[in-house]
Design an enzyme around this catalytic site. Sequence first.
Site, PDB file in Angstrom:
ATOM      1  N   HIS A 174       0.830  -1.204   0.000  1.00 32.92           N
ATOM      2  CA  HIS A 174       0.000   0.000   0.000  1.00 32.92           C
ATOM      3  C   HIS A 174       0.874   1.268   0.000  1.00 32.92           C
ATOM      4  O   HIS A 174       0.723   2.141  -0.859  1.00 32.92           O
ATOM      5  CB  HIS A 174      -0.895  -0.028   1.246  1.00 32.92           C
ATOM      6  CG  HIS A 174      -1.794   1.152   1.404  1.00 32.92           C
ATOM      7  ND1 HIS A 174      -3.120   1.128   1.072  1.00 32.92           N
ATOM      8  CD2 HIS A 174      -1.563   2.405   1.863  1.00 32.92           C
ATOM      9  CE1 HIS A 174      -3.665   2.308   1.308  1.00 32.92           C
ATOM     10  NE2 HIS A 174      -2.732   3.111   1.804  1.00 32.92           N
ATOM     11  N   GLU A 175       1.801   1.338   0.964  1.00 35.77           N
ATOM     12  CA  GLU A 175       2.634   2.551   1.071  1.00 35.77           C
ATOM     13  C   GLU A 175       3.554   2.702  -0.136  1.00 35.77           C
ATOM     14  O   GLU A 175       3.825   3.822  -0.576  1.00 35.77           O
ATOM     15  CB  GLU A 175       3.430   2.546   2.381  1.00 35.77           C
ATOM     16  CG  GLU A 175       2.583   2.523   3.661  1.00 35.77           C
ATOM     17  CD  GLU A 175       1.561   3.661   3.775  1.00 35.77           C
ATOM     18  OE1 GLU A 175       1.806   4.740   3.205  1.00 35.77           O
ATOM     19  OE2 GLU A 175       0.504   3.448   4.420  1.00 35.77           O
ATOM     20  N   HIS A 195       1.773   4.613  -2.757  1.00 34.76           N
ATOM     21  CA  HIS A 195       1.899   6.070  -2.555  1.00 34.76           C
ATOM     22  C   HIS A 195       3.283   6.557  -2.996  1.00 34.76           C
ATOM     23  O   HIS A 195       3.417   7.568  -3.684  1.00 34.76           O
ATOM     24  CB  HIS A 195       1.749   6.413  -1.061  1.00 34.76           C
ATOM     25  CG  HIS A 195       0.349   6.374  -0.534  1.00 34.76           C
ATOM     26  ND1 HIS A 195      -0.662   7.133  -1.071  1.00 34.76           N
ATOM     27  CD2 HIS A 195      -0.202   5.701   0.513  1.00 34.76           C
ATOM     28  CE1 HIS A 195      -1.789   6.919  -0.373  1.00 34.76           C
ATOM     29  NE2 HIS A 195      -1.527   6.048   0.588  1.00 34.76           N
ATOM     30  N   GLU A 227      -4.719   7.925  -2.796  1.00 30.53           N
ATOM     31  CA  GLU A 227      -5.203   6.673  -2.227  1.00 30.53           C
ATOM     32  C   GLU A 227      -5.560   5.679  -3.335  1.00 30.53           C
ATOM     33  O   GLU A 227      -5.436   4.471  -3.146  1.00 30.53           O
ATOM     34  CB  GLU A 227      -6.408   6.945  -1.326  1.00 30.53           C
ATOM     35  CG  GLU A 227      -6.769   5.798  -0.409  1.00 30.53           C
ATOM     36  CD  GLU A 227      -5.711   5.472   0.645  1.00 30.53           C
ATOM     37  OE1 GLU A 227      -4.746   6.254   0.810  1.00 30.53           O
ATOM     38  OE2 GLU A 227      -5.843   4.408   1.276  1.00 30.53           O
TER      39      GLU A 227
END
Lengths: 499, 499
Positions: free
Chosen positions: B263-264, B267, B293
């Site tokens: 997830h990170e 980003h 997001e």
Amino acid sequence: MIAKEKIEKYKDWIFRMSAYNMALSVIGIDKLTVAPAGGNAYRDERSAFLAGELFTISTDPQMAEILKEMKDDTDIDPDDRRAAQLYYKEMTNRMCIPKDEFVAYNQLQNRSYDAWLEAKTKNDYSIFAPYLQQIIEGAKKIYGYRNSSEDLYDLMLDDFEPGMTREKYDVFFDAVRNQIIPLIRKVTEAEQIDDSFLYQDFPVDRQKQFTDELLPFLHFDKDWGYQNETEHPFTGWICENDVRTTTKYLKNNVMSAIFSTVHEVGHATYEHDIDDRYDGMILSEGVSSGMHESQSRLFENYLGRTDAFWEVNYPVLRSYFPEQFEGITKEAFMKAVNVSRPSLVRTEADELTYPVHILIRYELEKALFSGELPTEGLDKVWDDMYEKYLGVRAEKASRGILQDVHWANGNFGYFPTYALGSAFSAQFMHKMREDIDVDRALSEGHMEICIEWLKENIHKYGCRYDADEIMRMATGEPFNVQYYVDYLTDKYSKLYGLE
Amino acid sequence: MIAKEKIEKYKDWIFRMSAYNMALSVIGIDKLTVAPAGGNAYRDERSAFLAGELFTISTDPQMAEILKEMKDDTDIDPDDRRAAQLYYKEMTNRMCIPKDEFVAYNQLQNRSYDAWLEAKTKNDYSIFAPYLQQIIEGAKKIYGYRNSSEDLYDLMLDDFEPGMTREKYDVFFDAVRNQIIPLIRKVTEAEQIDDSFLYQDFPVDRQKQFTDELLPFLHFDKDWGYQNETEHPFTGWICENDVRTTTKYLKNNVMSAIFSTVHEVGHATYEHDIDDRYDGMILSEGVSSGMHESQSRLFENYLGRTDAFWEVNYPVLRSYFPEQFEGITKEAFMKAVNVSRPSLVRTEADELTYPVHILIRYELEKALFSGELPTEGLDKVWDDMYEKYLGVRAEKASRGILQDVHWANGNFGYFPTYALGSAFSAQFMHKMREDIDVDRALSEGHMEICIEWLKENIHKYGCRYDADEIMRMATGEPFNVQYYVDYLTDKYSKLYGLE
């Protein structure tokens, strides 16, 4: 007495500087520990700008007037007067430098650091040599602005150790040359101690776990300190309750990270124990590099290499590495961790040969600044001096001239304080042992008793008094190199059964 | 056309702001990862001062004049014009705030964060409640200075997702309420999937080793990125080549750190891939929180939970935990990592129930800002809503109202973008699958093919275009929530054998 509004202006000025200093410290520690190298150029350019902003504030001519008034005003708070004296000295040293030059030098330091890291990684001194040349020229230019009648290298020496000069250091290093080098020769010729078991395979994960257990013994508390990893261990501080240390783990050398940890925690404890009412101002720093190093060396060698220190810790270490230490008695371990053997890397050198590493750097710095030596080919000169004084020669530049970061950052005149600090430690330790039962404290796991002695006699003062005054207050006499020579002679004569 | 010297002034202004932004980012990341808590008060006070300095620069009335001229000047570089438009909007929103109020709010944010951390550690919402009240009042005051005819909460929503309002979000969340909640009910009533093997004892050291192997698969390169650990995983960015991510390892939940990492990195990749000529200026940021997001969710769910992603990675994961995964086929593993089950913690929620966690926060925020709800007793209201919508109730506040950092930092109006982002991802993914063979790329270990599509269609633009324009350019149509509903319906119907 100085007007109240001027004192308020002064307090505000200190606060503003402390904000930029905090930012630059955090950015600096971040760069040396975790920041991706790809962002160096971007960050460096911007931290140079912020350093320039700090420079502007720190050389505010209006503040210079206020400080000039404060530094001789006997009616104001003595802490403020002392601080004003130190700020005024620092300010006059800075104000002579044009801001553009200051920013350019800061940028050069950043580039030079990057080049040094690349050179060290690639084992290629030629990558770093031109930057070393530039940074020497840059340092000469920066110090030249002081327009002092004193020699530039003397000015640098004084910056790190106020009051010290080449003349005084020459006397100190003569003692190293004339009394310690002959002792090293005798030790080299004596029967050697087996320490090969310290250089087996020690998984780094387990080393880290042991370090995590050692930190509480050293009273390095997670609430005010954080230990990270880096290529070249260091300590950075923000305020009383925020001190950062780093270490470096070596798979085949179990004691390297342990003693670098104890060493850096010595620095960290000094900073942490400075009276918190000095937080954010100039008095909140260690009084000199030599005094700082005396505290780290005291932790590392004068406490960390004693029987008493390992009374509690050796069984713990052994429990992490039962195979590696199988059949190794505490006595054999203590001999091994105190072995003296000429070697290449300063940070891994033993107590006895350590000052010779510094002697070499001191002689090179003197020659670089007098113009006797060029930076080109300096790696060979370095290697030749190691061969002459210690009988060892670096097989690669990363273990020779590129081992230390100091020159890359433009820190000339810094190294001599390391040897001086070790000598300070001997004198402090002599007095501490008169005052308290050090061995009992350590062997019972109460290192805080030693730390408290250091705090009360040295740490708490920060820069409130000169190093010389602190030495006199703590030990009752001025600095005397003989404590150091005697300590080393006694310790190594016993260890190696010399007559 | 605007005078050249004004453009130069503008460039210098951007550089100065980028220096303070860099410093505040590094200090912020440091605080959230490694800084000792004892130093928080000292650092916070000084970073608030630096934020104030940045505020002064960013609200320079002279620059407001220049930006006003630039934003409508069709003769200048279009990048500069777009940047001027965004800066001008930001500036007018800021200039209305008195500097003292801005600094005070920054200090309040820091204190509130510290209180939240303490409250979470002690599982005691009452420690945080008064700060939440203060920060809501503070946010109202800050937004009130805009003197807009619009509702304050609408202004907050627009700050994170330009163009969005309660009215538009209400439509979006109606789709969640009317189409996704019924699907969750069906899944809850269907035959359940066994995923208990993911919650055995997974030594954290080994989890870290697996993560180290996963990062290269994700093309998260050490030269431009660094992953650390923190209580609440986040991504912070400095410039194109300096992006930091964090994760959190849980001993009894092997997938938590893995998916938070993926997830990170989503980003981080977005930030890294933005055109480097925008570095340091407003265009170098992700265009909106929802768009950001969408990229992390796309990595985590639309790529990271596919069969193809685990084709290469499951055998590696299994090699780190042979006992834990003994007898677990790839098929059983894939079912387990896609399980949907109502739960308490948003960051660990599955794809299907995730938007309901956001729905709850959105409804609470609306009620908090309309004054319908007090902060006192909000923990109970929170728990009641979880029970109503998801049938679960937090046994302690750290898994209830204290789980997220956002409110502690004063980030109201942020949460809704998380659900919107997930919906954006569905639409992007639909198009990406039309353009390239995603499954083949992943199963052959060539995730860079997917990353390249994202870079070319989304990432490289930064803020150069609005989210809405980017959506249209990338997919050929405006945002349409139906892609999201269809994706979830299709995926979970198949997984749970619904008719």
